[in-house]
Design an enzyme around this catalytic site. Sequence first.
Site, short mmCIF file in Angstrom:
data_model
loop_
_atom_site.label_atom_id
_atom_site.label_comp_id
_atom_site.label_asym_id
_atom_site.label_seq_id
_atom_site.Cartn_x
_atom_site.Cartn_y
_atom_site.Cartn_z
N ASN A 111 -28.84 -71.11 -44.85
CA ASN A 111 -28.17 -70.52 -45.99
C ASN A 111 -27.44 -71.61 -46.77
OD1 ASN A 111 -27.16 -68.04 -47.51
ND2 ASN A 111 -25.25 -69.10 -47.06
N GLU A 112 -27.84 -71.81 -48.00
CA GLU A 112 -27.16 -72.66 -48.97
C GLU A 112 -26.84 -74.07 -48.51
OE1 GLU A 112 -23.84 -70.54 -50.66
OE2 GLU A 112 -25.19 -69.21 -51.76
N ASN A 137 -29.73 -67.30 -53.93
CA ASN A 137 -28.39 -66.70 -54.02
C ASN A 137 -27.83 -67.12 -55.38
OD1 ASN A 137 -28.85 -66.17 -51.33
ND2 ASN A 137 -27.30 -67.55 -50.53
N TYR A 166 -24.92 -66.39 -58.66
CA TYR A 166 -23.65 -65.76 -59.08
C TYR A 166 -23.32 -66.03 -60.55
CZ TYR A 166 -23.02 -64.55 -54.21
OH TYR A 166 -23.19 -64.01 -52.95
N TRP A 170 -25.33 -58.95 -52.32
CA TRP A 170 -24.20 -59.48 -51.55
C TRP A 170 -22.98 -58.66 -51.89
CZ3 TRP A 170 -24.31 -62.43 -47.48
CH2 TRP A 170 -23.09 -62.93 -46.99
C1 BDP Z 1 -22.50 -67.43 -50.99
C2 BDP Z 1 -22.53 -67.47 -49.48
C3 BDP Z 1 -21.86 -66.28 -48.83
C4 BDP Z 1 -20.57 -65.99 -49.52
C5 BDP Z 1 -20.87 -65.61 -50.97
C6 BDP Z 1 -19.63 -65.23 -51.75
O1 BDP Z 1 -23.87 -67.58 -49.03
O2 BDP Z 1 -21.69 -66.52 -47.46
O3 BDP Z 1 -19.80 -65.01 -48.90
O4 BDP Z 1 -21.45 -66.74 -51.58
O5 BDP Z 1 -19.02 -66.11 -52.31
O6 BDP Z 1 -22.31 -68.70 -51.45
O7 BDP Z 1 -19.26 -64.07 -51.77
#
Ligand code: BDP
Length: 599
Positions: free
Chosen positions: A419-420, A474, A476, A559
């Site tokens: 993961n990341e 992932n 955001y 998420w």
């Molecule tokens: C991502 C991660 C995850 C975090 C999420 C977040 O993979 O574990 O909890 O962001 O910021 O970078 O909520």
Amino acid sequence: MVIIMTTSVLYPVSNSYRDNKSLNGLWQFKFDPQKVGPAEHWERGLTDTISMPVPGSFADLFTDRESRDYTGDFWYQTDFYVPRDWDEQTLLVRFGSLTHRAVIYCNGVEITTHEGGFLPVVADITAAVNAVTVNHLVIKLNNELSEATLPVGTTKTLPTGRLVAQPYFDFFNYAGIQRNVWLMTLPKQAITDFDTVTTLQATTATLQYHVQSATGTITAQLCDADGQVVAENTGVAGKLVVSNPHLWQVRHAYLYTLKLQLQVAGQLVDAYQTSIGLRTVAVHGEQILINDEPVYLKGYAKHEDFDVLGKAFNWSIVKRDFECMKWTNANCFRTSHYPYAEEWYQMADAEGFLVIDEVPAVGMMQSTQNFADAGKGKFTHFFETPTVPTLKHNHITQVNEMIQRDKNHPCVFAWSLFNEPETTSTEAATYFKDIFKAARAADVQQRPCTGAFEKNSQPDTCQVYPLCDFICLNRYYGWYINSGESFDEATVAFKAELDQWQAKHLHKPFVFSEFGTDNLVTEHKLPSVMWSQEYQNEFLQLYFDIFDEYSFIQGELIWNFADFQTNQGVLRVNGNRKGIFTRERQPKDAAFLVKKRWE
Ligand code: BDP
């Protein structure tokens, strides 16, 4: 690759040849901040202890900060008797996991050690137990984080001398004996492992099996849900052919029972039985195929996390989570960021959920705010540090252990190998080439391998995505970047990236393995502001609309399923609040939006 075992990690079953007894309950417990336990021979028996539930994460059971945040060595003890009719057999103690590393002693004798907090640990205590008198089982555990172990982080020493965990990941560093513990027998001549592969023909399904056992004759039977034998074979390896099979379908699971028996010198000496689903998995062009039919993934990235319980296994939480996921019409989840307790996969098998099974390779960037830094271009040369060879060894070991444990679950259709991490250096590419190689060698079913990429892993810079069978992103946009009053930029930036991926003509499926916003159930605002429930809805709708424009997007895992506990920080309100459900598993506003979309 065949892993040769001196014992067996197969999940405990009971039948005429095998018995087991739960060691769950109230154990004795002691912190060891000075690490004096070994010198004072605590392995012979603990004194001045407190009680501690097993399974349990110790942190949230205390009312003081020092105990909650305790980092270092800690010890558990329980005492047990061996049932009278258990002699003449191998005696094992099996822990669902020991977080993060452990030394196991029985009656003062060191039995085994284990590194890694999310996979089973099996100790053969046959030579150490007293047949008639009481036995002392003592476990030394340690929950420190480092850059050489998974999950990745560091351990800081405060001026008071106290150690605290500094995770490079965004979930609380819960530790302890968090899953079920069994005392179990294994016949002296036993079935120790098996694997299965399904292939489909016009009107039949073939289950190819291979058993590891003591030398002898293996018989394999496949029984349908009514207990009728539908296929049978003799031999350590062979084919079970089923006419007009009931396939294991997504959200319409059908489970057969595979019954294995071992005969030595004409005597039946062992048997093992387990649920089996007949299904195939493939990636073809931009599609993920289950039983040759395309499937679009709808669901969540989750955590094992609950109030008070922390990461302790609890069937009621498993049940409630599946009910909530089904209510929103989900069909899939990712075990972010570690393999979950085995019982999660048993229920996923029964409910027809698809699972992306993830190894605890999280935190491969030197930052305690990884999640925020990831979107902002930070680069820490993670894969150039001297601890990388040890880390890689641990990573490969855990990939092997995860596949060993979960390979026969129909629900597991893909392995997530990270993961990341930072992925833009040649060092990262070299590192992950070996990780993928290990995973592909370990899985006889040759399931797709993937991993979750953060925003620095862009089409033109990431050196790791070519290793993946499908690509998990992932993202955001609209939260860590382009957020609030700049929300309009999110669409532009997100689509610009997707256009770049599209221009690469990779002909591979893409799955959104994370996207979401923090929000509080108390916050409502029109027009929306960050942290309000309205903002979460608008964010999700924006992502859904964009997903629908790109044919290569084959899944959306939000998420997160529920709010969860993290380390403290100005970006966290008593934990991460990106849940579609609250930590108590009640729906936020977004749950209704999601339910409607996935109907
Ligand atoms: C991502 C991660 C995850 C975090 C999420 C977040 O993979 O574990 O909890 O962001 O910021 O970078 O909520």
